[in-house]
Each structure stands twice: as structure tokens, then as C-alpha cells.
Design a protein around this motif. Sequence first.
Motif, PDB file in Angstrom:
ATOM      1  N   PRO A 190       0.932  -1.047  -0.125  1.00  0.00           N
ATOM      2  CA  PRO A 190      -0.040  -0.015   0.121  1.00  0.00           C
ATOM      3  C   PRO A 190       0.889   1.241   0.059  1.00  0.00           C
ATOM      4  CG  PRO A 190      -0.524  -1.413   1.905  1.00  0.00           C
ATOM      5  CD  PRO A 190       0.458  -2.159   1.196  1.00  0.00           C
ATOM      6  N   THR A 240       1.314   5.654   0.472  1.00  0.00           N
ATOM      7  CA  THR A 240       0.727   6.470   1.203  1.00  0.00           C
ATOM      8  C   THR A 240       0.414   7.803   0.726  1.00  0.00           C
ATOM      9  OG1 THR A 240       2.656   6.523   2.286  1.00  0.00           O
ATOM     10  CG2 THR A 240       1.181   5.115   3.478  1.00  0.00           C
ATOM     11  N   ASN A 241       0.888   7.957  -0.552  1.00  0.00           N
ATOM     12  CA  ASN A 241       0.592   9.308  -1.228  1.00  0.00           C
ATOM     13  C   ASN A 241       0.147   9.163  -2.592  1.00  0.00           C
ATOM     14  OD1 ASN A 241       3.010   9.680  -3.200  1.00  0.00           O
ATOM     15  ND2 ASN A 241       3.843   9.245  -1.275  1.00  0.00           N
TER      16      ASN A 241
END
Length: 252
Positions: free
Chosen positions: A175, A177-178
Amino acid sequence: MLPAVVVDIGNTRVKWGRCAADGIADVVALPPDPAAWAAQVAAWGLGRGTRWAVGGVNPPVADALAAWVESIGGTCHHFRSPTELPIPLLVDEPAAVGIDRVFGALAARSLVPPSTPAVTVDVGTAVTVNLVDAAGAFRGGAIFPGPRLMALALRDRTAQLPLVELTGSPEGLGPATNTAAAIRTGIESAVVGGVHGLICGALDAAPAPGAWVFITGGAATVLAPYHLRDVTMTREPALNLLGIRLAAAALG
Ligand SMILES: Nc1ncnc2c1ncn2[C@@H]1O[C@H](COP(=O)(O)OP(=O)(O)OP(=O)(O)O)[C@@H](O)[C@H]1O
Ligand SMILES: CC(C)(CO)[C@@H](O)C(=O)NCCC(=O)O
Ligand SMILES: [K+]
């Protein structure tokens, strides 16, 4: 005809290979720009009378390069159709196949042991995954957008997504995160997962076991960190150029 230089005209870049006795010695990727070509001719010290063999999937650039070669005193064989190449094309419309896919197939079947199928993966402007059967025939494959085209499509067809530059370093598939990292992760995963699935599909369709897989193209490094169990994967940056050399040599 043994050429001194072979040229693969892509949709983004023009790849030149300098031929040696046993294959392709040097490879450069150039923009479709005669100023860059002239600089490369000087860098390689190519004189008048140099023999060239040219082919590719961007006909206006291929025509321009072939005419330019003649304007500097070279001789040029221009492969215009995949049906000119010495390999059976077992597809619906042989003349419509991208000639780069067939150059890659020609090279792949020259690199495998006898009666061994091959899968070629070309990660460029578009990604292609192609099957050469154990008898050495081109059997078709798949086409999907390359990394840069995916990034452009997300920018062009959404309100909020920026154009993300793809770097050489892998993002990984966890995943992000930006936004930019999420897009890079998504594109990387689309290429890795897409290629993986298509290699499996081609191997399932291959009429003999033990296929070899060849990876080429400007963005082939995207696949470098990933491994497929039980598959021999070989990076072959000059795959299409080797195919052009083989096609030229077969002209006699
Ligand atoms: N290391 C990399 N990581 C991620 N993407 C990359 C990398 N290198 C190149 N790309 C992207 O992959 C796409 C294909 O790269 P490139 O144009 O070099 O391939 P190519 O094989 O020369 O293509 P073509 O034959 O269609 O001209 C480009 O859109 C580029 O932005
Ligand atoms: C898919 C590309 C763009 C890959 O360079 C090229 O091979 C091409 O333009 N192909 C034509 C269509 C086909 O191969 O069926
Ligand atoms: K390509």
C-alpha cells in the motif's frame, strides 16, 4: 546481406545496434531526430558505404531514417512488412502484426534449443507478450499500454490525478501512502501482474513444455525484481535488433 548497423523504430525511440561477428555489440536508444542520428554516426565513426537494415512500427519515422541513411551515403534495407520476414505467422492477418513483435520472435527462436517454444515480453510504449511455438512459428500474443501510456491516461482522463514520472527504482506492490506513489505502485503492478498472467497463458498454450522467456524493451527493468517460479527468464536488451540482423542475413 550482413548489415553493420540495425535500427528498430519504436513509437517513442529509435534503437540502433552495432553488429559484431556474433551478434549485436552496442545498443543505443535515440529520439526520432536527425541531429541525434548524426551525432551517433560520428560517435560510432560510420563512414559512407555503411550497410544498414531498418524496420519498425512507426512508418513515418522509419521512412525518414531510411531516406536520411541514403542522404549520408549509406545503403539501407528497409523491412516494411512482417510478411517479408523468414518466419511463419500463424495469426488472422499476418500483414497487420507489429513487425517489432516478429523481429523479437525471430531472435527468440534463434536463441532456444531445438524444438523449444519461446515467449517474448517487450515493455516499451506498449507492452507485448508473444508466443513462438516449438516449430518456430509466431503464434500471436497480447498488447497492453506501457507504463508511460498508463500514466498519461490517468492524467488526461481524471480531474485530480497528476502526471507521474516513472523512475528506474521499483516502488514495490504494498500500500502506498501518497497519490504519486499509489499511481507508480498501480502501474508497476499492472505491468508485473499483466506480464505474469500473459506468460502463464502463453506457456499453457505452448504445444511443448520448457519454454524460454525473453524480456526486452526500454522499461524491462520494471520486471527485474520479480521472479516466476519454474520459468527461465532471460533479459535480452537487443532482442528486436538481433531479429533485424537475422532477417537481413537471411536475404543472402
Ligand atoms: N525504469 C523504468 N521504470 C518505469 N518506467 C520506465 C522505465 N524506463 C522507461 N519507462 C517507461 O516505459 C515506457 C517505455 O520505455 P521506452 O520508451 O524506453 O521503451 P522503448 O522500448 O524504446 O519503446 P518503443 O520501442 O515503443 O519506442 C516509456 O513510456 C517510459 O516512460
Ligand atoms: C503493439 C506495438 C505498438 C508494440 O510496439 C506494435 O507492435 C504495433 O503497432 N503492432 C500492430 C498491431 C499488432 O501487432 O497486431
Ligand atoms: K517496443
